[in-house]
Design a protein around this motif. Structure first.
Motif, PDB file in Angstrom:
ATOM      1  N   GLY A   1       0.591  -1.085   0.106  1.00 36.32           N
ATOM      2  CA  GLY A   1      -0.233  -0.264   0.095  1.00 36.32           C
ATOM      3  C   GLY A   1       0.572   0.971  -0.273  1.00 36.32           C
ATOM      4  N   ASP A   2       0.224   2.465   0.127  1.00 34.95           N
ATOM      5  CA  ASP A   2       0.643   3.770  -0.057  1.00 34.95           C
ATOM      6  C   ASP A   2       1.797   3.339   1.599  1.00 34.95           C
ATOM      7  OD1 ASP A   2      -0.554   3.854  -2.057  1.00 34.95           O
ATOM      8  OD2 ASP A   2      -2.656   5.015  -1.319  1.00 34.95           O
ATOM      9  N   GLU A   3       1.230   2.999   2.033  1.00 31.50           N
ATOM     10  CA  GLU A   3       2.256   3.273   3.682  1.00 31.50           C
ATOM     11  C   GLU A   3       3.299   2.434   3.314  1.00 31.50           C
ATOM     12  OE1 GLU A   3       2.288   2.365   8.704  1.00 31.50           O
ATOM     13  OE2 GLU A   3       0.325   1.461   7.175  1.00 31.50           O
ATOM     14  N   MET A   4       4.016   1.536   2.688  1.00 36.38           N
ATOM     15  CA  MET A   4       5.116   1.448   2.494  1.00 36.38           C
ATOM     16  C   MET A   4       5.985   2.319   1.685  1.00 36.38           C
ATOM     17  SD  MET A   4       5.951  -1.442   4.891  1.00 36.38           S
ATOM     18  CE  MET A   4       6.702  -2.594   3.873  1.00 36.38           C
ATOM     19  N   ARG A   5       5.371   2.810   0.309  1.00 36.41           N
ATOM     20  CA  ARG A   5       6.157   3.518  -0.002  1.00 36.41           C
ATOM     21  C   ARG A   5       6.073   4.470   0.550  1.00 36.41           C
ATOM     22  NH1 ARG A   5       3.802   6.883  -5.835  1.00 36.41           N
ATOM     23  NH2 ARG A   5       5.726   8.159  -5.601  1.00 36.41           N
ATOM     24  N   VAL A   6       5.587   5.053   1.603  1.00 36.66           N
ATOM     25  CA  VAL A   6       6.303   6.392   2.268  1.00 36.66           C
ATOM     26  C   VAL A   6       7.806   6.197   2.566  1.00 36.66           C
ATOM     27  CG1 VAL A   6       5.790   7.852   4.023  1.00 36.66           C
ATOM     28  CG2 VAL A   6       3.726   7.430   2.130  1.00 36.66           C
ATOM     29  N   LYS A   7       7.099   4.985   3.245  1.00 39.58           N
ATOM     30  CA  LYS A   7       8.704   4.456   4.539  1.00 39.58           C
ATOM     31  C   LYS A   7       9.679   3.659   3.102  1.00 39.58           C
ATOM     32  CE  LYS A   7       5.690   2.288   7.834  1.00 39.58           C
ATOM     33  NZ  LYS A   7       5.333   1.192   8.978  1.00 39.58           N
ATOM     34  N   ASP A   8       9.788   3.568   2.109  1.00 42.76           N
ATOM     35  CA  ASP A   8      10.804   2.803   1.052  1.00 42.76           C
ATOM     36  C   ASP A   8      11.412   4.626   0.893  1.00 42.76           C
ATOM     37  OD1 ASP A   8       9.930   0.500   0.813  1.00 42.76           O
ATOM     38  OD2 ASP A   8       8.599   0.945  -1.078  1.00 42.76           O
ATOM     39  N   GLU A   9      10.483   5.052   0.562  1.00 42.70           N
ATOM     40  CA  GLU A   9      11.116   6.476  -0.209  1.00 42.70           C
ATOM     41  C   GLU A   9      11.893   7.526   1.279  1.00 42.70           C
ATOM     42  OE1 GLU A   9       8.017   7.484  -3.582  1.00 42.70           O
ATOM     43  OE2 GLU A   9       8.313   8.731  -1.743  1.00 42.70           O
ATOM     44  N   ARG A  10      10.958   7.627   2.643  1.00 41.88           N
ATOM     45  CA  ARG A  10      11.797   7.920   4.084  1.00 41.88           C
ATOM     46  C   ARG A  10      13.461   7.764   4.324  1.00 41.88           C
ATOM     47  NH1 ARG A  10      11.187  13.307   4.130  1.00 41.88           N
ATOM     48  NH2 ARG A  10       9.632  14.146   3.895  1.00 41.88           N
TER      49      ARG A  10
ATOM     50  N   ALA B   1      16.192   4.591  -4.985  1.00 45.75           N
ATOM     51  CA  ALA B   1      16.131   3.830  -4.424  1.00 45.75           C
ATOM     52  C   ALA B   1      15.597   2.777  -4.295  1.00 45.75           C
ATOM     53  CB  ALA B   1      17.519   3.711  -3.026  1.00 45.75           C
ATOM     54  N   ALA B   2      14.003   3.401  -3.439  1.00 43.68           N
ATOM     55  CA  ALA B   2      13.121   2.613  -3.104  1.00 43.68           C
ATOM     56  C   ALA B   2      12.414   2.180  -4.080  1.00 43.68           C
ATOM     57  CB  ALA B   2      12.077   4.155  -2.839  1.00 43.68           C
ATOM     58  N   GLY B   3      12.955   1.803  -5.598  1.00 49.14           N
ATOM     59  CA  GLY B   3      12.466   0.738  -6.090  1.00 49.14           C
ATOM     60  C   GLY B   3      12.994  -0.315  -6.081  1.00 49.14           C
ATOM     61  N   LEU B   4      14.026  -0.872  -4.923  1.00 49.54           N
ATOM     62  CA  LEU B   4      14.425  -1.747  -4.832  1.00 49.54           C
ATOM     63  C   LEU B   4      13.387  -2.718  -3.905  1.00 49.54           C
ATOM     64  CD1 LEU B   4      16.540  -4.332  -5.215  1.00 49.54           C
ATOM     65  CD2 LEU B   4      17.580  -3.402  -3.389  1.00 49.54           C
ATOM     66  N   SER B   5      13.228  -1.748  -2.718  1.00 50.12           N
ATOM     67  CA  SER B   5      12.606  -2.349  -1.583  1.00 50.12           C
ATOM     68  C   SER B   5      10.921  -2.511  -2.068  1.00 50.12           C
ATOM     69  CB  SER B   5      12.399  -1.059  -1.024  1.00 50.12           C
ATOM     70  OG  SER B   5      10.997  -1.531   0.843  1.00 50.12           O
TER      71      SER B   5
ATOM     72  N   ILE C   1      13.702  17.680  -2.628  1.00 49.72           N
ATOM     73  CA  ILE C   1      12.705  17.081  -1.646  1.00 49.72           C
ATOM     74  C   ILE C   1      12.513  17.780  -0.610  1.00 49.72           C
ATOM     75  CG2 ILE C   1      11.655  14.415  -1.393  1.00 49.72           C
ATOM     76  CD1 ILE C   1      12.978  13.953  -4.344  1.00 49.72           C
ATOM     77  N   LEU C   2      13.397  17.431  -0.110  1.00 54.98           N
ATOM     78  CA  LEU C   2      13.817  17.832   1.118  1.00 54.98           C
ATOM     79  C   LEU C   2      13.574  18.794   1.569  1.00 54.98           C
ATOM     80  CD1 LEU C   2      17.590  16.459   1.271  1.00 54.98           C
ATOM     81  CD2 LEU C   2      15.968  15.272   2.603  1.00 54.98           C
ATOM     82  N   GLY C   3      13.515  19.669   0.760  1.00 60.19           N
ATOM     83  CA  GLY C   3      13.158  21.374   1.153  1.00 60.19           C
ATOM     84  C   GLY C   3      11.673  20.996   1.604  1.00 60.19           C
ATOM     85  N   ALA C   4      11.141  20.420   0.373  1.00 61.08           N
ATOM     86  CA  ALA C   4       8.976  20.155   0.242  1.00 61.08           C
ATOM     87  C   ALA C   4       8.563  19.547   1.861  1.00 61.08           C
ATOM     88  CB  ALA C   4       9.080  19.504  -0.796  1.00 61.08           C
ATOM     89  N   GLU C   5       7.173  19.473   2.434  1.00 62.00           N
ATOM     90  CA  GLU C   5       6.563  19.647   2.838  1.00 62.00           C
ATOM     91  C   GLU C   5       6.075  18.156   3.585  1.00 62.00           C
ATOM     92  OE1 GLU C   5       2.574  20.806   5.305  1.00 62.00           O
ATOM     93  OE2 GLU C   5       3.292  21.728   3.645  1.00 62.00           O
ATOM     94  N   LYS C   6       6.123  17.749   1.769  1.00 60.23           N
ATOM     95  CA  LYS C   6       5.316  16.363   1.673  1.00 60.23           C
ATOM     96  C   LYS C   6       6.535  15.849   0.554  1.00 60.23           C
ATOM     97  CE  LYS C   6       0.994  16.720   3.557  1.00 60.23           C
ATOM     98  NZ  LYS C   6       0.958  18.344   3.148  1.00 60.23           N
ATOM     99  N   THR C   7       7.033  14.899   0.707  1.00 60.22           N
ATOM    100  CA  THR C   7       7.136  13.387  -0.495  1.00 60.22           C
ATOM    101  C   THR C   7       5.995  12.766  -0.874  1.00 60.22           C
ATOM    102  OG1 THR C   7       6.828  11.234   0.837  1.00 60.22           O
ATOM    103  CG2 THR C   7       9.344  12.502   1.007  1.00 60.22           C
ATOM    104  N   ARG C   8       6.111  12.627  -2.940  1.00 57.99           N
ATOM    105  CA  ARG C   8       4.941  12.485  -3.358  1.00 57.99           C
ATOM    106  C   ARG C   8       4.516  11.239  -3.121  1.00 57.99           C
ATOM    107  NH1 ARG C   8       1.379  13.436  -7.125  1.00 57.99           N
ATOM    108  NH2 ARG C   8       1.540  11.794  -8.516  1.00 57.99           N
TER     109      ARG C   8
ATOM    110  N   GLU D   1       3.549  11.136   0.277  1.00 54.02           N
ATOM    111  CA  GLU D   1       3.486  11.301   1.312  1.00 54.02           C
ATOM    112  C   GLU D   1       1.535  11.613   0.666  1.00 54.02           C
ATOM    113  OE1 GLU D   1       6.437  11.511   4.778  1.00 54.02           O
ATOM    114  OE2 GLU D   1       5.920  13.954   3.426  1.00 54.02           O
ATOM    115  N   GLN D   2       2.303  12.598  -0.314  1.00 53.50           N
ATOM    116  CA  GLN D   2       0.573  13.403  -1.476  1.00 53.50           C
ATOM    117  C   GLN D   2       0.372  12.666  -1.606  1.00 53.50           C
ATOM    118  OE1 GLN D   2       2.922  15.358  -4.428  1.00 53.50           O
ATOM    119  NE2 GLN D   2       3.438  17.267  -3.246  1.00 53.50           N
ATOM    120  N   ILE D   3       0.468  11.459  -2.178  1.00 55.37           N
ATOM    121  CA  ILE D   3      -0.634  10.259  -2.626  1.00 55.37           C
ATOM    122  C   ILE D   3      -1.657   9.667  -1.755  1.00 55.37           C
ATOM    123  CG2 ILE D   3      -0.635   8.108  -3.758  1.00 55.37           C
ATOM    124  CD1 ILE D   3       1.381   8.857  -5.960  1.00 55.37           C
ATOM    125  N   MET D   4      -0.479   9.349  -0.819  1.00 54.70           N
ATOM    126  CA  MET D   4      -1.243   9.059   0.216  1.00 54.70           C
ATOM    127  C   MET D   4      -2.308   9.723   1.507  1.00 54.70           C
ATOM    128  SD  MET D   4       0.826   6.893   3.791  1.00 54.70           S
ATOM    129  CE  MET D   4       1.033   8.364   4.417  1.00 54.70           C
TER     130      MET D   4
END
Length: 454
Positions: free
Chosen positions: A86-95, A110-114, A258-265, A267-270
């Protein structure tokens, strides 16, 4: 003909249903099956898809199910579009990647591998069911990300009936046709590379070459996904790159944004999906479909206008509208439908697909999965040859392909060492120390899937 969608409870199911039902009669599709292992999502997005399909093509059978065997039994074609975890794991992958100072983007980064660690094992189970219960000639069109690694790994596992599909190249061609106020059927392109790392070397409109003038056209940098690149760079290269090459050409800028944004992509989608799902769960979809569509339009429009905005600082401004009966450009369903159309017609045709290289791109192995313009014949997909590919582009393709090969090896052999090697050679990681740390973190995150890795 029976066509099955695995992941039919996804947010984009409405687009799939529109595309498939609009062309069902023409292509001989008699039954559509949307399967998902999440009953709640299937009851919302799957039900919206079914309602849309019934309105467009009431004579086409439409089945919603959580039973994978029922879904693939006697299927002629299968589209897979799943998000394991789900979306939650994508957020964790990217973070996790960002915490170590590297880009985490879920397909290119790099999150693509996860993500692939989860995706492939789930898809393998579906492929085994397809081998056992679907028609002997059944083909699988995989849209599950990261499409490059996933498509390579499935082929390496022996599932030679699978093809990777992506709507980015066809979407870019449609945007160029729109720029010229032309019919999208009049535009075509020659493209080579990998999924999310490919290059147009030729774009023709009505048979006329327009790529050089597109590169010179300032309007194209505002109205198409050429917006992510500098004109001087494209003039020097003489090609038009896939929008995801932004991450490779401007990695420091991407990471900083990305580091300066309020949310990652992710997190936005989730957040958008959670709000949209909450609102839709209160609607009687069957009897108040117009309200359900207006909710969908509102939230999906927000999602579209924020596409790549965190990474690039560039936000789309177009108003999103879902018109059930307008002519459909197809998206990723359109890629699958084009293959089906060509194959069923018995006539040769050309399209962009992820398939085996077979010597088409110099210096790559024959078994490497590439994204490339192909001729579709009774013998399958035959990629066009690109013997004059530029050295700079080839070097990047070679490096990312080596990452994909090692990622495939890691997943197939459950090898921690190969996973570390894969991330080490990835040009957006490029550090053995970070690769080792990140691999350990991804193994912990995915322990349900990687408990027996060694």
């Amino acid at each position: 003909m029976k066509l099955t969608v695995i992941g039919g409870g996804g947010v984009r199911s409405l687009f799939l249903a529109k595309s498939l039902s609009q062309r069902a009669k023409e292509l001989g599709i008699t039954t559509l099956v949307f399967m998902d292992n999440d009953p709640k999502k299937l009851s919302i997005y799957g039900r919206m898809a079914k309602k849309a399909a019934n309105l467009i093509s009431p004579e086409t059978g439409f089945i919603l199910t959580t039973d994978a065997k029922e879904a693939v039994e006697n299927a002629d074609y299968v589209i897979t579009t799943i998000r394991e975890g789900g979306d939650e794991m994508r957020v964790k992958d990217e973070r996790l990647a960002l915490s170590l100072g590297v880009l985490g983007q879920e397909t290119t980064g790099a999150a693509g591998l996860s993500f692939a660690m989860r995706s492939v094992y789930a898809l393998r189970e579906y492929c085994e069911l397809i081998k056992k219960y679907a028609k002997p000639w059944c083909k699988v069109f995989n849209f599950t990300n990261p499409a490059g690694v996933v498509s390579q790994t499935l082929r390496d596992m022996g599932y030679d009936f699978t093809y990777g599909i992506c709507d980015a190249p066809s979407g870019m061609l449609r945007s160029f046709a729109k720029l010229y106020n032309a019919d999208e059927n009049d535009i075509s392109g020659e493209i080579y590379g990998l999924n999310h790392l490919s290059f147009f070397t030729s774009i023709k409109l009505g048979g006329r070459e327009i790529l050089p003038e597109l590169i010179e056209n300032d309007e194209a940098y505002g109205k198409t996904d050429m917006r992510y690149f500098e004109k001087a760079m494209l003039k020097e290269k003489g090609v038009i790159p896939n929008e995801y090459l932004y991450y490779f050409y401007y990695p420091e800028r991407s990471l900083s944004n990305i580091l300066g944004a309020e949310k990652t992509r992710g997190e936005q989608i989730m957040e958008i999906n959670e709000k949209m799902t909450a609102e839709l769960s209160e609607i009687d979809i069957e009897n108040d479909f117009d309200t359900a569509l207006s909710i969908f339009e509102k939230w999906y429009g927000e999602r579209e206008n924020n596409y790549m905005a965190s990474e690039t600082g560039v936000k789309r401004k177009s108003k999103f509208r879902f018109d059930l009966y307008s002519k459909d450009s197809g998206g990723y369903a359109g890629v699958a439908l084009k293959y089906i159309e060509i194959e069923r017609s018995g006539r040769a045709g050309t399209m962009i697909l992820c398939t085996e290289n077979g010597g088409a791109i110099p210096t790559l192995r024959g078994s490497d999965i590439v994204e490339i313009t192909c001729d579709i014949t009774k013998d399958g997909a035959l990629p066009h040859r690109f013997i004059y590919a530029a050295d700079g582009e080839l070097e990047l393709i070679k490096q990312v392909k080596e990452y994909e090969r090692l990622a495939s090896k890691a997943i197939r052999e459950k090898s921690i060492e190969a996973a570390i090697q894969a991330l080490t050679v990835h040009p957006l990681v490029n550090s053995s120390k970070i690769a080792e740390k990140l691999t350990k973190e991804y193994l912990k995150l995915n322990k349900e899937y990687t408990y027996d890795w060694r």
